[in-house]
Write an enzyme that holds these catalytic residues in place. Structure first.
Site, mmCIF file in Angstrom:
data_model
loop_
_atom_site.group_PDB
_atom_site.id
_atom_site.type_symbol
_atom_site.label_atom_id
_atom_site.label_comp_id
_atom_site.label_asym_id
_atom_site.label_seq_id
_atom_site.Cartn_x
_atom_site.Cartn_y
_atom_site.Cartn_z
ATOM 1 C CG LEU A 13 -1.843 1.153 1.410
ATOM 2 C CD1 LEU A 13 -2.878 1.185 0.293
ATOM 3 C CD2 LEU A 13 -2.554 1.079 2.767
ATOM 4 C CB THR A 72 0.986 -7.259 6.756
ATOM 5 O OG1 THR A 72 2.079 -7.662 5.928
ATOM 6 C CG2 THR A 72 1.009 -5.755 6.949
ATOM 7 C CE1 TYR A 134 -1.850 -7.627 10.406
ATOM 8 C CE2 TYR A 134 -3.980 -8.489 9.708
ATOM 9 C CZ TYR A 134 -2.964 -7.543 9.598
ATOM 10 O OH TYR A 134 -3.081 -6.528 8.678
ATOM 11 C CE LYS A 138 -3.133 -2.987 11.267
ATOM 12 N NZ LYS A 138 -2.159 -1.993 10.740
#
Ligand code: NAP
Length: 283
Positions: A13, A72, A134, A138
């Site tokens: 990204l 990620t 994960y 986050k």
């Protein structure tokens, strides 16, 4: 916008954000292990190092920080919870603290994995309940952004895919390359996702940054589909053979991290503001 700092600019990204039309005159990108070739200033940064983060943010003195750097890999985070916590939770705290000190806004790309399987589709205001490490890390990152008060914007994506490119490392681009090479692809057909089309990830971030929106936003296509259905759709769009796409159950992936059967977000808040995410289904 006069000044933008993008962390994780060497990532999927972040690379696109450096060159986004909306990103303005002064853009600085950070990388960690993969130096970036770019027309913009780039700097190496480990977000786990609070002092280094403070130093870089202070020097760049941005108006907005898009904090895209993260660990990620869902599997790597499950195997190494410390890495997940230090990068995604504490790393975000460091960025938020440093940005707050220079009066910069933080825009934080987050993930559908902050939710579990309690609802087939989650709205922006639903209570997060992650089921893997994960997602938990986050969500902890999101909490630091929220704790900074009104200066933060949390933008959740689902699986980010290109529909029109064959040269990107993302899932959609990979499927297209495989099919173009006449290779079979085996894709999951028992987990529903609402993919985020790459152009939407970049454009909607710009839309939210320029409008100085705060709070939580989802950016996903309204189309709920499995990766198998998405793969067949990509084949049809490019005149490739959809029958090269084979359906498999999630169990065949051998994943260690738990995953919800539904990884779907509704992007109602964005739509209410006049931004319509791209539709994927053509039939
Ligand atoms: N891609 C998706 O499908 C998706 C979906 C939902 C949410 N998101 C969110 O969107 C953001 C961007 O994802 P992405 O797909 O671009 O990820 P990505 O391709 O894996 O890139 C991760 C970036 O983080 C950097 N990074 C990793 N550890 C770091 C550390 N300790 N310090 C500083 N930088 C570090 C990497 O740098 P190096 O490569 O230089 O090491 C890279 O630039 C993430 O916050 C992710 O949670 C992505």
């Amino acid at each position: 916008m006069t000044s933008l700092l993008v962390t994780g600019a060497s990532g999927l990204l972040g690379r696109r954000l450096l060159d986004a039309e909306w990103s303005g005159d002064r853009v600085v990108g950070t990388y960690y292990s993969t130096p970036i070739e770019s027309g913009h200033e780039t700097v190496r940064l480990d977000v786990r190092d609070a002092e280094a983060v403070e130093r870089v943010v202070k020097r760049v003195d941005p108006d907005v920080v898009v904090h895209s750097a993260a660990a990620t890999s869902v599997e790597a985070c499950e195997d190494d919870p410390e890495l997940a916590h230090e990068t995604n939770a504490l790393g975000t705290k460091h960025v938020v603290d440093a940005a707050t000190a220079v009066g910069a806004r933080v825009v934080y790309p987050s993930t559908a994995y902050v939710f579990g399987d309690d609802e087939p589709v989650h709205a922006e205001d639903d209570e997060p309940a992650p089921i893997n490490r994960y997602g938990r890390s986050k969500l902890d990152g999101e909490r630091y952004v929220r704790a900074a008060g009104s200066a933060g914007t949390i933008v959740r994506f689902c699986v980010v895919v290109s529909l029109d490119r064959a040269d990107s490392p993302d899932f959609g681009s990979w499927v297209r390359r495989q099919l173009e090479a006449g290779e079979r692809v085996r894709l999951i057909d028992d987990q529903e996702i609402t993919p985020t089309v790459f152009s939407d990830a970049v454009d909607a971030l710009g839309y939210l940054v320029e409008r100085e929106e705060r709070g939580v936003f989802h950016v996903t296509s309204p189309d709920r589909m499995t990766r198998y259905e998405l793969g067949r759709e990509i084949a049809r769009r490019h005149g490739l053979d959809p029958d090269l796409v084979e359906a498999i159950p999630m169990a065949e992936m051998g994943w260690g991290a738990p995953r919800p059967r539904h990884l779907c977000l509704g992007s109602e808040k964005l739509r209410q503001r006049g931004y319509e995410p791209v539709r994927i289904r053509t039939e």
